[in-house]
Design an enzyme around this catalytic site. Structure first.
Site, PDB file in Angstrom:
ATOM      1  N   SER A 120      -1.369   4.757   1.415  1.00  0.00           N
ATOM      2  CA  SER A 120      -2.425   4.830   2.408  1.00  0.00           C
ATOM      3  C   SER A 120      -2.745   3.400   2.783  1.00  0.00           C
ATOM      4  O   SER A 120      -3.158   2.615   1.940  1.00  0.00           O
ATOM      5  CB  SER A 120      -3.648   5.509   1.826  1.00  0.00           C
ATOM      6  OG  SER A 120      -4.718   5.374   2.725  1.00  0.00           O
ATOM      7  N   ARG A 121      -2.495   3.051   4.047  1.00  0.00           N
ATOM      8  CA  ARG A 121      -2.577   1.624   4.392  1.00  0.00           C
ATOM      9  C   ARG A 121      -3.992   1.160   4.676  1.00  0.00           C
ATOM     10  O   ARG A 121      -4.269  -0.014   4.593  1.00  0.00           O
ATOM     11  CB  ARG A 121      -1.680   1.323   5.591  1.00  0.00           C
ATOM     12  CG  ARG A 121      -0.236   1.513   5.233  1.00  0.00           C
ATOM     13  CD  ARG A 121       0.730   1.021   6.272  1.00  0.00           C
ATOM     14  NE  ARG A 121       2.039   1.579   5.943  1.00  0.00           N
ATOM     15  CZ  ARG A 121       2.614   2.560   6.592  1.00  0.00           C
ATOM     16  NH1 ARG A 121       2.031   3.074   7.653  1.00  0.00           N
ATOM     17  NH2 ARG A 121       3.771   3.023   6.214  1.00  0.00           N
ATOM     18  N   VAL A 122      -4.890   2.062   5.063  1.00  0.00           N
ATOM     19  CA  VAL A 122      -6.242   1.581   5.379  1.00  0.00           C
ATOM     20  C   VAL A 122      -7.313   2.245   4.528  1.00  0.00           C
ATOM     21  O   VAL A 122      -8.432   1.772   4.458  1.00  0.00           O
ATOM     22  CB  VAL A 122      -6.590   1.810   6.868  1.00  0.00           C
ATOM     23  CG1 VAL A 122      -5.762   0.927   7.742  1.00  0.00           C
ATOM     24  CG2 VAL A 122      -6.455   3.252   7.248  1.00  0.00           C
ATOM     25  N   THR A 160       2.002   6.276  11.759  1.00  0.00           N
ATOM     26  CA  THR A 160       0.800   6.640  11.004  1.00  0.00           C
ATOM     27  C   THR A 160       0.374   5.524  10.053  1.00  0.00           C
ATOM     28  O   THR A 160       1.103   4.563   9.835  1.00  0.00           O
ATOM     29  CB  THR A 160       1.062   7.927  10.205  1.00  0.00           C
ATOM     30  OG1 THR A 160       2.310   7.801   9.541  1.00  0.00           O
ATOM     31  CG2 THR A 160       1.097   9.133  11.105  1.00  0.00           C
ATOM     32  N   ASP A 161      -0.821   5.715   9.458  1.00  0.00           N
ATOM     33  CA  ASP A 161      -1.349   4.700   8.548  1.00  0.00           C
ATOM     34  C   ASP A 161      -1.025   5.030   7.095  1.00  0.00           C
ATOM     35  O   ASP A 161      -1.760   4.644   6.195  1.00  0.00           O
ATOM     36  CB  ASP A 161      -2.866   4.601   8.691  1.00  0.00           C
ATOM     37  CG  ASP A 161      -3.298   4.382  10.108  1.00  0.00           C
ATOM     38  OD1 ASP A 161      -2.750   3.476  10.736  1.00  0.00           O
ATOM     39  OD2 ASP A 161      -4.163   5.127  10.588  1.00  0.00           O
TER      40      ASP A 161
END
Ligand code: ATP
Ligand code: MG
Length: 603
Positions: free
Chosen positions: A464-466, A438-439
């Site tokens: 939250s990576r994006v 997941t992101d």
């Protein structure tokens, strides 16, 4: 080389010699051994098993073909005339049997065998049939089904099954519905398709099972569109950039762990830490935002799902939501296909250019259902007894969530998978796998939940990576300081646990942290619009809440937003339009807070 000959009656030496001569020709240079046995259940004729080849010239087969075999394969009902004709042939056969039940006309049968051997050509096309040789716990084994493909939909006399294990001499399959209807000996046909579910807007507001059959008692779903439950994920070139926020309405998430449309954000935590609540509140918050939602319940209690459907209805969220439900009493195969079916329903909307939110509640139970199936199919168990392909199980599902490029309509599918941990262990097998796919993850903690900090988001472990690239400007400005305040607060809390002698700066930071934590508390189904979140975070950042007792921060914030709507509607309108608090608006906001103070303490 052993050739088995099974006949209804013992064969004479002459007959045996004929058979041996005929079959030896097939194996030049070898000396096949013939093994003879008698099986009266063949009724008449004989059966020869020559390695992989199977020559069935028994009366029994002819009769079964006539009465059941042919009828099973036919999609259309035979006409009365055809039926009458069949009955006549059957009567004749039965009569013959009565006269000489166990003496077959060997000469005739041998001629027919000769014909079959000469004209034998393996058939690699068309629908083949096999027979069920084992059935139990939702798993069947099928003999003779030679052309089945992995994941193919099989028809077991009207019951659906999926081919799963393709082995040398049999096919292992999982039965989807009515597993108790499947008997040993049932005829199985491959269909050349994979399982499909009905899709389209007709499903909105409905509760369906993983095969798309409505279970809400509201009648049929009127749609003529279907989609296979397994599909390839969008290719790299088909994907666009995640650039639009998906507002959850939960301040702790929107500010610090923002989610963008097309992102996959895991919600992870122990049991009863508010995981499902976050997903449901996010669905409720999509009202009027043009986002369709799909909620997939996997192995949950029926009462929980019915409560959820009730909540969605109460808040008017059912109009744009589809609930795909497999409860705890459904078989493992049904639980296994549920998320893929939900994903297919969401894909239909995504490829039509819409934004979709899909919740998988929860993938731990999905993994457990898959493990049960795999063990029953005798696949080798690996770590924690999960089969070797457990990673692929979830990666192929979550990869289907995407933001599509403009050329493909620009739709998006945001996935919120949920995973349950045991005693906060996020390094267990399934959680680590899903974290890596997941992101980002929203990590919920029992300790926080029990301390009354709800939603119980652990800000330190959540990422939250994006999503931050999808945040609006005003939010990005206020959230930076909040993160800093909270992380300083956490550190200081640990340090100052035993000390009482604190300097002024430390006290200020502790105070600020406590107030920020209070601001982020949010009851169920009470979402904030993004502008409201920006305003509240602005107040906390500028340390304007210093005079409010910590335990009344929630009430103050709520009251202030109402006060603002009445007494500062113009200012609020401006902040909404800009999505940001400008310098002048900030000053006006501070004045309004001062005015509200007097009002608040008078109450
Ligand atoms: P399970 O492990 O059983 O699936 P869960 O982690 O999904 O549980 P929920 O069912 O969402 O947890 O919530 C558990 C309980 O906590 C519910 O009774 C819910 O009402 C309550 N709860 C969740 N979030 C909040 C909140 N923000 N404020 C108050 N109560 C909450
Ligand atoms: Mg739950």
């Amino acid at each position: 080389m052993v050739i088995q000959v099974i006949s209804a009656a013992p064969l004479t030496d002459d007959e045996r010699a004929k058979i041996e001569k005929r079959f030896s020709v097939k194996h030049p240079g070898q000396k096949p051994v013939f093994s003879y046995s008698v099986d009266q259940s063949l009724l008449g004729g004989l059966l020869v098993i020559d390695g992989d080849d199977f020559y069935d010239a028994s009366l029994k087969r002819q009769m079964t073909r006539l009465v059941s075999g042919e009828a099973q394969t036919e999609r259309v009902q035979p006409t009365p005339a055809q039926q009458a004709q069949r009955q006549a042939v059957l009567d004749k056969l039965t009569e013959q049997m009565r006269i000489e039940p166990l003496r077959p006309d060997i000469g005739k049968l041998m001629r027919r065998l000769d014909e079959r051997i000469d004209t034998f050509k393996p058939d690699y096309t068309g629908s083949h049939a096999g027979r069920v040789c084992y059935s139990g716990d939702g798993v069947i084994r099928i003999e003779g089904l030679k052309d089945a493909e992995y994941d193919e939909l099989l028809d077991v006399e009207g019951v659906k099954a999926i081919a799963f294990n393709l082995e040398e001499d049999n096919v292992g399959a999982i039965v989807l519905d009515d597993e108790d209807k499947v008997q040993a000996g049932a005829i199985v046909h491959s269909t050349g398709r994979i399982v499909e579910v009905p899709v389209g807007e007709a499903l909105l507001g409905r509760v369906v099972n993983p095969l798309g059959v409505p279970i809400d008692g509201l009648g049929e779903v009127h749609t003529d569109r279907v989609r296979p439950i397994e599909a390839a994920a969008p290719a790299i070139a088909d994907r666009g950039k995640v650039n639009t926020p998906l507002q959850t309405g939960i301040m702790a998430i929107d500010a610090m762990i923002p989610i963008g449309r097309g992102q996959r954000e895991l919600i992870i935590g122990d049991r009863q830490t508010g995981k499902s609540s976050i997903a449901i509140d996010t669905i409720l918050n999509q009202k009027g935002k043009g986002v369709y939602c799909v909620y997939v319940a996997i192995g949950q209690k029926s009462s929980t799902v019915s409560g959820l459907v009730h909540t969605l209805g109460e808040y008017g969220a059912l109009d744009y939501t589809v609930v795909v439900c497999s409860t705890a009493r459904d078989s493992a195969p049904m639980q296994y296909i549920a998320p893929y079916a939900g994903c297919a329903i969401a894909e239909e909307f995504m490829y039509a250019g819409r934004d979709v939110l899909i919740v998988y509640d929860d993938l731990s139970k999905h993994a457990v259902a898959y493990r049960a199936m795999s063990l029953l199919l005798k696949r080798p168990p690996g770590r924690e007894a999960y089969p070797g392909d457990i990673f692929y199980l979830h990666s192929r599902l979550l990869e289907r969530a995407a933001k599509l490029s403009d050329a493909l309509g620009g739709g998006s599918m945001t996935a919120l998978p949920i995973v349950e941990t045991l005693a906060g262990d996020i390094s267990a097998y399934v959680p680590t796998n899903i974290i890596s796919i997941t992101d980002g993850q929203i990590y919920l903690e029992s300790e926080l939940f029990n301390a009354g900090i709800r939603p119980a988001v652990n800000v330190g472990l959540s990422v939250s990576r994006v999503g931050s690239s999808a945040q609006i400007k005003g939010m990005r400005k206020v959230s930076g300081k909040l993160r800093l305040d909270l992380s300083q607060y956490r550190e200081l809390q640990v340090f100052t646990q035993f000390g009482s002698d604190l300097d002024a700066e430390t006290k200020r930071m502790l105070d600020q942290g406590a107030r920020a934590t209070e601001t982020l508390k949010q009851p169920l189904h009470a979402s904030y619009a993004v502008e409201q979140q920006i305003i509240l975070l602005y107040l906390i950042n500028k340390e304007l809440l210093g005079r409010v007792p910590t335990d009344r921060i929630g009430a103050f914030n709520k009251g202030f937003l109402e006060y603002l709507e009445v007494n500062g509607s113009e200012l609020y309108g401006r902040i909404c339009a800009n999505g940001d608090v400008s310098m002048e608006d900030g000053i006006a906001l501070e004045e309004l807070v001062d005015a509200y103070y007097a009002y608040f303490f008078k109450k």
